[in-house]
Each structure stands twice: as structure tokens, then as C-alpha cells.
Motif scaffolding. Structure first.
Motif, PDB file in Angstrom:
ATOM      1  N   THR A  37      28.057 115.897 131.740  1.00  0.00           N
ATOM      2  CA  THR A  37      27.190 115.129 130.850  1.00  0.00           C
ATOM      3  C   THR A  37      25.727 115.386 131.194  1.00  0.00           C
ATOM      4  OG1 THR A  37      28.897 113.441 130.857  1.00  0.00           O
ATOM      5  CG2 THR A  37      26.783 112.836 129.892  1.00  0.00           C
ATOM      6  N   TRP A  38      25.466 115.450 132.475  1.00  0.00           N
ATOM      7  CA  TRP A  38      24.103 115.718 132.924  1.00  0.00           C
ATOM      8  C   TRP A  38      23.631 117.065 132.370  1.00  0.00           C
ATOM      9  CZ3 TRP A  38      22.744 117.443 138.579  1.00  0.00           C
ATOM     10  CH2 TRP A  38      21.341 117.528 138.700  1.00  0.00           C
ATOM     11  N   ARG A  39      24.481 118.092 132.533  1.00  0.00           N
ATOM     12  CA  ARG A  39      24.135 119.428 132.047  1.00  0.00           C
ATOM     13  C   ARG A  39      23.862 119.390 130.547  1.00  0.00           C
ATOM     14  NH1 ARG A  39      27.752 122.862 129.540  1.00  0.00           N
ATOM     15  NH2 ARG A  39      27.021 125.013 129.265  1.00  0.00           N
ATOM     16  N   LEU A  40      24.732 118.709 129.801  1.00  0.00           N
ATOM     17  CA  LEU A  40      24.555 118.648 128.346  1.00  0.00           C
ATOM     18  C   LEU A  40      23.235 117.967 127.976  1.00  0.00           C
ATOM     19  CD1 LEU A  40      28.201 117.771 127.268  1.00  0.00           C
ATOM     20  CD2 LEU A  40      26.943 119.878 126.726  1.00  0.00           C
ATOM     21  N   ALA A  41      22.895 116.904 128.708  1.00  0.00           N
ATOM     22  CA  ALA A  41      21.654 116.182 128.413  1.00  0.00           C
ATOM     23  C   ALA A  41      20.435 117.068 128.679  1.00  0.00           C
ATOM     24  CB  ALA A  41      21.580 114.906 129.250  1.00  0.00           C
ATOM     25  N   VAL A  42      20.472 117.801 129.795  1.00  0.00           N
ATOM     26  CA  VAL A  42      19.357 118.697 130.121  1.00  0.00           C
ATOM     27  C   VAL A  42      19.254 119.797 129.069  1.00  0.00           C
ATOM     28  CG1 VAL A  42      18.485 120.362 131.806  1.00  0.00           C
ATOM     29  CG2 VAL A  42      19.447 118.188 132.585  1.00  0.00           C
ATOM     30  N   MET A  43      20.418 120.343 128.682  1.00  0.00           N
ATOM     31  CA  MET A  43      20.413 121.413 127.678  1.00  0.00           C
ATOM     32  C   MET A  43      19.891 120.920 126.334  1.00  0.00           C
ATOM     33  SD  MET A  43      23.843 123.619 128.441  1.00  0.00           S
ATOM     34  CE  MET A  43      23.886 124.296 126.796  1.00  0.00           C
ATOM     35  N   ALA A  44      20.286 119.707 125.969  1.00  0.00           N
ATOM     36  CA  ALA A  44      19.830 119.160 124.690  1.00  0.00           C
ATOM     37  C   ALA A  44      18.313 119.035 124.690  1.00  0.00           C
ATOM     38  CB  ALA A  44      20.470 117.792 124.455  1.00  0.00           C
ATOM     39  N   GLU A  45      17.754 118.581 125.797  1.00  0.00           N
ATOM     40  CA  GLU A  45      16.299 118.426 125.875  1.00  0.00           C
ATOM     41  C   GLU A  45      15.616 119.792 125.746  1.00  0.00           C
ATOM     42  OE1 GLU A  45      14.433 116.743 129.608  1.00  0.00           O
ATOM     43  OE2 GLU A  45      13.156 118.445 129.028  1.00  0.00           O
ATOM     44  N   MET A  46      16.163 120.784 126.452  1.00  0.00           N
ATOM     45  CA  MET A  46      15.563 122.130 126.415  1.00  0.00           C
ATOM     46  C   MET A  46      15.665 122.737 125.025  1.00  0.00           C
ATOM     47  SD  MET A  46      16.808 124.034 129.793  1.00  0.00           S
ATOM     48  CE  MET A  46      16.510 123.492 131.428  1.00  0.00           C
ATOM     49  N   ALA A  47      16.838 122.610 124.407  1.00  0.00           N
ATOM     50  CA  ALA A  47      17.039 123.192 123.075  1.00  0.00           C
ATOM     51  C   ALA A  47      16.065 122.570 122.097  1.00  0.00           C
ATOM     52  CB  ALA A  47      18.484 122.976 122.622  1.00  0.00           C
ATOM     53  N   GLY A  48      15.897 121.275 122.184  1.00  0.00           N
ATOM     54  CA  GLY A  48      14.954 120.593 121.299  1.00  0.00           C
ATOM     55  C   GLY A  48      13.552 121.143 121.486  1.00  0.00           C
ATOM     56  N   ARG A  49      13.141 121.336 122.734  1.00  0.00           N
ATOM     57  CA  ARG A  49      11.782 121.818 122.977  1.00  0.00           C
ATOM     58  C   ARG A  49      11.622 123.274 122.571  1.00  0.00           C
ATOM     59  NH1 ARG A  49      10.182 121.835 128.133  1.00  0.00           N
ATOM     60  NH2 ARG A  49      12.078 121.061 129.133  1.00  0.00           N
ATOM     61  N   LEU A  50      12.764 124.005 122.553  1.00  0.00           N
ATOM     62  CA  LEU A  50      12.727 125.387 122.077  1.00  0.00           C
ATOM     63  C   LEU A  50      12.681 125.438 120.547  1.00  0.00           C
ATOM     64  CD1 LEU A  50      15.290 127.085 124.460  1.00  0.00           C
ATOM     65  CD2 LEU A  50      12.901 127.794 124.134  1.00  0.00           C
ATOM     66  N   GLY A  51      12.873 124.294 119.907  1.00  0.00           N
ATOM     67  CA  GLY A  51      12.866 124.250 118.447  1.00  0.00           C
ATOM     68  C   GLY A  51      14.242 124.483 117.851  1.00  0.00           C
ATOM     69  N   ASP A  52      15.259 124.498 118.679  1.00  0.00           N
ATOM     70  CA  ASP A  52      16.617 124.719 118.182  1.00  0.00           C
ATOM     71  C   ASP A  52      17.321 123.367 118.077  1.00  0.00           C
ATOM     72  OD1 ASP A  52      19.180 125.461 117.595  1.00  0.00           O
ATOM     73  OD2 ASP A  52      19.346 126.965 119.201  1.00  0.00           O
ATOM     74  N   THR A 103       0.664 123.804 133.775  1.00  0.00           N
ATOM     75  CA  THR A 103       2.114 123.767 134.008  1.00  0.00           C
ATOM     76  C   THR A 103       2.885 124.763 133.142  1.00  0.00           C
ATOM     77  OG1 THR A 103       2.357 122.065 132.338  1.00  0.00           O
ATOM     78  CG2 THR A 103       2.097 121.317 134.616  1.00  0.00           C
ATOM     79  N   HIS A 104       2.227 125.305 132.133  1.00  0.00           N
ATOM     80  CA  HIS A 104       2.905 126.174 131.151  1.00  0.00           C
ATOM     81  C   HIS A 104       4.059 125.444 130.475  1.00  0.00           C
ATOM     82  CE1 HIS A 104       0.458 129.341 132.819  1.00  0.00           C
ATOM     83  NE2 HIS A 104       0.893 129.000 134.036  1.00  0.00           N
ATOM     84  N   TYR A 105       3.827 124.204 130.224  1.00  0.00           N
ATOM     85  CA  TYR A 105       4.844 123.372 129.585  1.00  0.00           C
ATOM     86  C   TYR A 105       4.920 123.730 128.110  1.00  0.00           C
ATOM     87  CZ  TYR A 105       7.022 119.078 127.831  1.00  0.00           C
ATOM     88  OH  TYR A 105       7.838 118.180 127.214  1.00  0.00           O
ATOM     89  N   GLU A 106       6.139 123.751 127.570  1.00  0.00           N
ATOM     90  CA  GLU A 106       6.322 124.070 126.150  1.00  0.00           C
ATOM     91  C   GLU A 106       7.139 122.986 125.467  1.00  0.00           C
ATOM     92  OE1 GLU A 106       7.969 128.247 125.756  1.00  0.00           O
ATOM     93  OE2 GLU A 106       7.825 127.954 127.933  1.00  0.00           O
ATOM     94  N   ASP A 107       6.782 122.680 124.247  1.00  0.00           N
ATOM     95  CA  ASP A 107       7.599 121.767 123.440  1.00  0.00           C
ATOM     96  C   ASP A 107       7.292 121.979 121.969  1.00  0.00           C
ATOM     97  OD1 ASP A 107       9.045 119.793 122.259  1.00  0.00           O
ATOM     98  OD2 ASP A 107       8.257 118.141 123.489  1.00  0.00           O
ATOM     99  N   ARG A 108       8.160 122.746 121.315  1.00  0.00           N
ATOM    100  CA  ARG A 108       7.931 123.021 119.900  1.00  0.00           C
ATOM    101  C   ARG A 108       8.322 121.841 119.017  1.00  0.00           C
ATOM    102  NH1 ARG A 108      10.490 128.890 119.910  1.00  0.00           N
ATOM    103  NH2 ARG A 108       9.515 129.233 121.947  1.00  0.00           N
ATOM    104  N   SER A 109       9.105 120.903 119.557  1.00  0.00           N
ATOM    105  CA  SER A 109       9.523 119.769 118.735  1.00  0.00           C
ATOM    106  C   SER A 109       8.399 118.746 118.602  1.00  0.00           C
ATOM    107  CB  SER A 109      10.760 119.102 119.348  1.00  0.00           C
ATOM    108  OG  SER A 109      10.407 118.501 120.580  1.00  0.00           O
ATOM    109  N   CYS A 110       7.381 118.897 119.438  1.00  0.00           N
ATOM    110  CA  CYS A 110       6.271 117.942 119.384  1.00  0.00           C
ATOM    111  C   CYS A 110       5.076 118.635 118.732  1.00  0.00           C
ATOM    112  CB  CYS A 110       5.919 117.475 120.796  1.00  0.00           C
ATOM    113  SG  CYS A 110       4.613 116.253 120.811  1.00  0.00           S
ATOM    114  N   SER A 111       4.936 118.428 117.439  1.00  0.00           N
ATOM    115  CA  SER A 111       3.925 119.187 116.692  1.00  0.00           C
ATOM    116  C   SER A 111       2.511 118.855 117.169  1.00  0.00           C
ATOM    117  CB  SER A 111       4.063 118.917 115.199  1.00  0.00           C
ATOM    118  OG  SER A 111       4.022 117.514 114.980  1.00  0.00           O
ATOM    119  N   ALA A 112       2.318 117.647 117.669  1.00  0.00           N
ATOM    120  CA  ALA A 112       0.979 117.243 118.102  1.00  0.00           C
ATOM    121  C   ALA A 112       0.482 118.107 119.256  1.00  0.00           C
ATOM    122  CB  ALA A 112       0.978 115.774 118.520  1.00  0.00           C
TER     123      ALA A 112
END
Lengths: 385, 386
Positions: free
Chosen positions: B201-216, B366-375
């Protein structure tokens, strides 16, 4: 390593991710609301205690049919257990004058209320201290054995005065002063009220003036004539004011002690009448020599007027004598201030025609008119001027 | 004085007067199933016995934390603390009690205190995987990615390969290696079936967050659905899924997902936002309820709600300036993706160049990326041209 891994797996069920925690715990922690009402009912402290049903469920197990829901039926059935659990975790101790007692509490009513974080059981209880508390000590221990972060939000109401405290495992005790105020403070407060009352009560001032104006003169064949010595004038004032004071102190005490009770409207109307008659007597003197008798008789009426003011300020058992003396002393001080302001001026002006022929009659006519207006207004109840 | 002020507010929030319910069957409160608690009875007895049993106390505290998480009820976090209390009062508290206490503090957003306890525990037992994992999660939440990576690395030796991988990719995914980290975690998916469900479950939650930030969003949704199948009542997963639905204009689905979750503040907030967007008639009641809870939290000096408060102020109240104040304060405490996004949105809407610069600087660092956050894209541009 096997063991470590098993331990890790067990704990993971409790979730490790900080972000999990960030979302998971947005919820109000456990508080109860305890309010105590001291005063109105004397020796009995009345309490209302709101305790979250979730808290009671954890401590006592209210969900007797194990369906994950607490119903009103289940709560009612647990009434005795709830009272035992809660009331044994609250100790009230009353400190009276020279004595202290525990106040055993008894549940009188079980109700329900909704707070922002869910439903609460509302325990209404009565705690009998067997003395009138001057100080109340609250020792709070609810839920601390299972929830060290639990807090009791205490509110104590006494004599329309509200005090608050937060009780926790670290500070489970609160001592609250529930006597109205200290004795000296109480006395000075009523003293101030007395002074204030006479200075802002135009009817008392005007009545005093009708007694003071003629003190510097005497009524002869040609109407008002100036008295020669200040001593004579002062003695006259002293007699009149003393008579007035004795009379109103007497009726004030009788009324406050509940021995005599007259309706406020009659008293207010009678006061207006005294002012009217006093002023008329200055225009066309009927009683010339023994004016102190008039002052005494009319003073009886004014005393009842003071009593109704004192009743409005609110008086309670032990502090009654103190407030009575304080208020009455205030009235005397206010009176003295008026005398000191008026007598020297009147004495200096006594020989002038203006004073004797214009000011005395015109002033008296004005007072008569005003008093007559008050009288009508008060008798008809058109508004108390 | 503070207490007196507190009471004025307390009186204002408790406007309804106490009553006697009409019907014996009327349900007043939902509570954790009694069976959950009764199962713990032997542990409670053992923990309270004399001499007290450390294993029982730890197991009891762990169980309480679990119930608290499932029900979003901090009372159980407090019960866990109560179970640990006798051990923490000792001159030399057992290190596992320190670690568990740190976890409870983390739930109460007392991150500094939690890190201090973990340090004490690690001095005593430098190989404790639980301590390292919790420390890594806290440092990641604080945005201290280099230190978080070092903590994750300690797991390679102390725990299992899979935990350390999830820990490392999660941090690296916020630290400039988003796509690569997501790919690594995905291919590590051929899981050992003997791994505990919580790890999956932990892995899935981390993956979901990453996929969202990748725009997928599709991949993110698939992960969340899979995680929810395993842990259907988990409030964190529900909130994450609701956020995805709200982000992709599926407010109606968000309402359906969260039906009956009004008792949990973070989920209630998502209901408020969804209803607000749909102009749903229930919105007003929910908004009022949320508003009251927010004020109660403020009155208690409870600052664990700053992120939600900022979301509420911006999204529902439309008060960008107040939202920015809350978002900025929240950002100084926690730096999760949602914290950054609400901060960026609020500073954009409130036209705050100072905050925009701060965010731009953080992104560059930090080179942080988040495509789901348009702001966020709005913040990146000006700082890079400078």
C-alpha cells in the motif's frame, strides 16, 4: 534480522509515512466542558458537564450491542455508570468563612448536545456544600488515566461574574474566588453607588435645596429676611440634614431587611410630592419653625426610594449589612457635598434682594412645576422622570 | 486571559441547547467497533499489570495508533501516549518506546519533538529500522532531502531492500529525479508475495503521488484504486483520490467517494470543495460544519490544520490574502507536495512577488517537479529568467 523485519511489518500497519499522519489527524482532541454556577442557590453548586460520547465510550463501553454506534437508548441505560465514573473524578471543595466542606455531587439530569466534533453527554448535577462558598476548589481527574492529553474547560459563574480555567493532567486543580468581591471592595463599591445615586437623582438634590434655601433666611412680617450669623444658619442646616438622614436611614434599613415593602411607583410618586410640598412651603410658608420635623417625615419617604435602588444593585445574605452601611454612607457623603457647595453661596447672597425677592420665589416656582410634572408622570406611570 | 478568551469562543460555538432525544434508537455517535477494543483487553491487562510488560504496552500503543489513523481520531493517539507514559517516565526509557512516542508526536504535527526522540533512540540502538524510516519520512516532509536520503540509506542494512527502495525513490522523486524514481519503483513491482500488505500500500501511495506529479493522472488513479482496494477506509488514500478527482473536474465522483465521511475533517473539506463547485444544496451545511471545526481548532491553538485552512480560504471563501497567510505559515512547518501547491496558488492569486520568489528559489534548489500543480509553472518562469 528476521525479528526486526517482523517488528517492522507490525508497525507498518500503524503507518509510517509522515504525509499519512498529516492528513489522518485533523480532528479536535478530547475536551470536556464543565460549568459551575455558584451563588443564586446559596449552598448548592449547580453544574453542567458536557463529555464527548467518544470519550465515555472508550472509558466505559457505551456501545453495548457492538454495532459501532451509540444510541440514546444505550446512553440512557448507562446513566448510573456514567454518573459514577464522572462524578467520582471531580471533587468540589467549598471554603466558607472559617470552614471548609466537600460538596458531594448528585446527577440530576442526563441530556445530549452537539458540539463541533460530535455528540456529547450533558450531565447536570447538584453539589451540596452545606455552607456558602467564598472560595471553590475544583479537582478534575476525568479520563486522565486513559488520555493524558484530555482537558477540562472550566467555567465558574458567581454573582453574574464569570471565570475560566483549563484543567489538565499537569494542572488538575483550580481555586476560584466566588465571593462577590473582597469585603472592602464590596463596601467601597456600594459607597460609590450611594454617592452617585444622590448626585444623579435630581429629586433628592431638589428636595435638599428646598430645605437649604430657607436656612440662611427667616420668615418675618415682610417675608424672607436674612439671618445674621453663619452659626444660626449652620445649626438650622445641621438639624434639618440630621433629621433627613436619620429618617431615610431608618426606612432604607427596614426596606432592605424586608420588614417593610412598598410598591416603587407609590414611593417615587410620594418623593415627587415631598419635593412639591417643600417648594410650596418656601413660597407660602406654613411650617416655619420646626422644619426638621418636615425633613424627618419626608426623609422617611426618600429612604424607601434608596432601598429600591439598592435592591436593583443586587444584595445577598452575608454581604447585606456591609452593602447597606456602604450605600447609606455614600448617600450621606453625597448629601454633605451638596450642602458644602450650596450653603456658603446662599449665605453670601442672603442679604441681596435678588436672593430673597427673586431667587427664592422663582426658584421655588420652578421646583414646584418640575415636581408637579414628576408627580403626574409617576402617578400615571407615564415614565419615571 | 487566554483562557477567558477561549471561553467566549467556546460559548459561541456551543449555541444549541442540550436536549433529550425523542427516540431511543436515534444514533448519537459512530465509534470504533467495540470488538476492536475488546480484542485489546488482554494487552491492556498485561500493560497495566505489575511489573508492567513492555511488549504489551508497545503492542497496545501500536494498535491504538492504527485505530486512530483509521478513524481520524487523535484521541487514540493520546491513548497510545498513555500506554507509553510509564516507560517514558523512566530515567532510561526503552528505545522502542521512544520511537513509538515519536510516531504519535508526528500525528500531532510536533515534528521537532519527534525528531529529537528519534535521535535519542538511534543513539541507543543505531540499527533500529523503524527509527530510521520514521526519521526519513519526517525529514522528507520537512523538505530536507539530502538528510532524508541518508536516513533511507540506513534502511538498506537494517531493514529490507524493498523498504529502503521505496524510501529512497520517494525522496529522490521530490529531489530532481522524478521520472527515474517512478520507473524504478514501478519495475520493483514484481513483488515478493510474502511482503506485508502495508508495504504494498505504501508503494502504491508513493507511486500515485509521483504519477500525478508527472502528469499521468491515469496511472495515479490506477495506483490509488489498487491501494483503496486493499485499505478501503484509509482516510489518507481517500483524500488523495478525492484531490485527484477534484483536480480533474470530477467533483461528482468525489462526492460519491466521500459519502458518509463528514466526521473526518480533511475529508469533510473535500466534500465542501466538491459541493461548492457543483453548487450542491448540501454544500451549505458542510461548509458551516467545517467552518465551526476550523474555529474550534483556532480557539484551541491547534495549528495542524493550516494546509486545510489555506485550501478552504482559497477555494471556498475566495480570500487569497488570508489563504496566503495560512499557506505560508504551513509551509514553514511541512513541505509536502500539497503544501507547496497551495502556497503557490495562494501567492499567485494574492500577487505576492516575495512569496513567488521564495517558491522559485526552492524549486531551483531542490529541482522539485509537479505538473499537476499548474500554479507552480508560473513561479518557475520568472526566477529562471533572472
Amino acid at each position: 534480522v528476521r525479528r526486526l523485519r517482523a517488528w517492522l511489518a507490525r508497525l507498518l500497519a500503524a503507518l509510517l509515512l509522515a504525509s499519512w499522519a498529516a492528513v489522518a489527524c485533523a480532528h479536535k482532541p478530547s475536551d470536556s466542558y464543565l460549568s459551575l454556577d455558584v451563588g443564586a442557590s446559596g449552598e448548592i453548586v449547580r453544574g453542567q458537564w458536557d463529555i464527548a460520547l467518544r470519550d465515555l465510550d472508550f472509558a466505559l463501553g457505551l456501545d453495548t450491542n457492538h454495532d459501532g454506534a451509540i444510541t440514546w437508548g444505550e446512553l440512557k441505560a448507562a446513566r448510573g455508570r456514567i454518573a459514577d465514573y464522572a462524578l467520582t473524578r471531580l471533587t468540589l471543595e467549598a471554603v466558607g468563612r472559617g470552614d471548609r466542606n466537600l460538596c458531594p455531587a448528585r446527577l440530576t439530569e442526563l441530556l445530549v448536545d452537539e458540539h463541533v466534533d460530535g455528540h456529547y453527554a450533558v450531565l447536570r448535577f447538584a453539589a451540596d456544600c452545606a455552607l456558602r462558598p467564598v472560595e471553590l476548589t475544583v479537582h478534575y481527574r476525568l479520563l486522565f488515566e486513559v488520555d493524558p492529553t484530555h482537558r477540562g474547560l472550566l467555567r465558574v459563574i458567581s454573582n453574574d461574574h464569570e471565570q475560566a480555567a483549563v484543567l489538565s493532567r499537569e494542572t488538575p486543580l483550580a481555586t476560584v474566588n466566588v465571593s462577590a468581591t473582597g469585603n472592602w471592595q464590596e463596601f467601597t463599591a456600594f459607597l460609590g453607588e450611594g454617592i452617585w445615586h444622590i448626585l444623579k437623582g435630581y429629586d433628592h438634590i431638589l428636595f435638599l435645596l428646598t430645605l437649604l434655601f430657607p436656612a440662611v433666611v427667616r420668615y418675618g412680617r415682610e417675608g424672607w429676611e436674612a439671618r445674621e450669623s453663619l452659626r444660626d444658619a449652620s445649626l438650622d442646616v445641621l438639624r434639618v440634614v440630621t433629621a433627613f438622614t436619620l429618617a431615610h436611614s431608618l426606612t432604607l434599613s427596614l426596606a432592605v431587611l424586608g420588614l417593610v415593602h412598598l410598591p416603587a411607583r407609590w414611593v417615587e410618586s410620594a418623593i415627587a410630592l415631598t419635593v412639591l410640598l417643600g417648594a410650596l412651603n418656601n413660597l407660602r410658608p406654613v411650617i416655619v419653625g420646626r422644619r426638621w420635623v418636615v425633613a424627618f417625615a419626608f426623609g422617611l419617604v426618600h429612604g424607601f426610594g434608596f432601598a429600591s435602588v439598592l435592591a436593583d444593585l443586587g444584595l445577598h445574605g452575608t454581604s447585606l449589612a456591609l452593602s447597606l452601611v456602604g450605600f447609606n454612607s455614600g448617600v450621606e457623603i453625597g448629601q454633605l457635598l451638596i450642602v458644602l457647595a450650596v450653603l456658603p453661596l446662599a449665605f453670601l447672597a442672603r442679604r441681596t434682594l435678588l436672593y430673597r425677592r427673586t431667587f427664592m420665589p422663582a426658584g421655588s416656582v420652578a421646583i414646584v412645576l418640575l415636581a408637579a410634572y414628576w408627580l403626574v408622570a409617576r402617578v400615571t406611570g407615564a415614565g419615571l422622570g | 486571559m487566554a483562557a477567558a478568551g477561549l471561553f467566549v469562543l467556546a460559548a459561541a460555538t456551543a449555541v444549541a441547547s442540550p436536549y433529550v432525544p425523542q427516540d431511543d434508537a436515534s444514533i448519537l455517535e459512530r465509534v470504533p467497533a467495540r470488538s476492536d477494543l475488546e480484542r485489546l483487553a488482554p494487552l491492556r491487562a498485561a500493560a497495566a499489570a505489575s511489573p508492567p510488560n513492555l511488549e504489551a504496552s508497545l503492542a497496545l500503543a501500536t494498535a491504538y495508533v492504527g485505530i486512530g489513523r483509521r478513524n481520524s481520531d487523535p484521541r487514540f493517539i493520546a491513548y497510545a501516549q498513555a500506554a507509553l507514559l510509564p516507560w517514558l517516565a523512566q530515567a532510561r526509557p526503552p528505545e522502542r518506546a521512544l520511537v513509538l512516542q515519536a510516531i504519535t508526536l508526528q500525528y500531532l504535527h510536533r515534528f521537532d519533538a519527534a525528531l529529537t526522540l528519534l535521535e535519542r533512540a538511534l543513539e541507543r540502538e543505531p540499527l533500529d529500522p523503524q527509527a530510521w524510516l520514521t526519521r526519513a519520512a519526517l525529514l522528507e516532509l520537512r523538505g530536507d532531502y539530502p538528510a532524508a536520503r541518508r536516513a533511507c540509506a540506513r534502511l538498506v542494512r537494517t531493514a529490507d531492500e524493498f523498504s529502503s527502495l521505496t524510501c529512497l525513490t520517494s525522496v529522490a522523486g521530490r529531489n530532481g529525479e522524478l521520472a527515474a524514481s517512478f520507473a524504478r519503483l514501478r519495475t520493483a513491482g514484481e513483488l515478493d508475495p510474502r511482503l506485508p500488505a502495508a508495504l504494498r500500500t505504501w508503494r502504491l501511495a508513493v507511486m500515485a503521488e509521483m504519477a500525478g506529479r508527472l502528469g499521468d493522472d491515469q496511472a495515479a488513479e490506477a495506483c490509488l484504486r489498487a491501494a483503496l482496494r486493499a485499505e478501503g477506509d484509509d482516510p489518507y488514500l481517500k483524500a488523495a483520490y478525492a484531490d485527484l478527482l477534484l483536480r480533474t473536474d470530477r467533483s461528482r465522483e468525489a462526492l460519491a467517494l466521500l459519502a458518509g465521511s463528514e466526521a473526518q475533517d480533511p475529508l469533510l473539506l473535500r466534500l465542501v470543495i466538491a459541493a461548492h463547485r457543483l453548487g450542491s444544496p448540501q454544500g451549505e451545511r458542510w461548509t458551516q460544519a467545517y467552518d465551526e471545526r476550523l474555529r474550534a481548532a483556532e480557539r484551541d491553538g491547534d495549528n495542524t490544520h493550516q494546509r486545510e485552512q489555506a485550501m478552504y480560504l482559497l477555494e471556498v471563501r475566495g480570500d487569497a490574502v488570508a489563504a496566503l497567510v495560512a499557506a505560508r505559515r504551513n509551509w514553514s512547518v511541512q513541505r509536502e507536495p500539497a503544501d507547496l501547491c497551495i502556497y503557490a496558488q495562494a501567492s499567485l492569486r494574492a500577487h505576492s512577488t516575495a512569496d513567488s520568489e521564495l517558491i522559485g528559489h526552492w524549486l531551483a534548489q531542490t529541482h522539485y517537479e509537479d505538473r499537476s500543480c499548474s500554479a507552480l509553472s508560473e513561479h518557475r518562469a520568472p526566477t529562471e529568467t533572472q
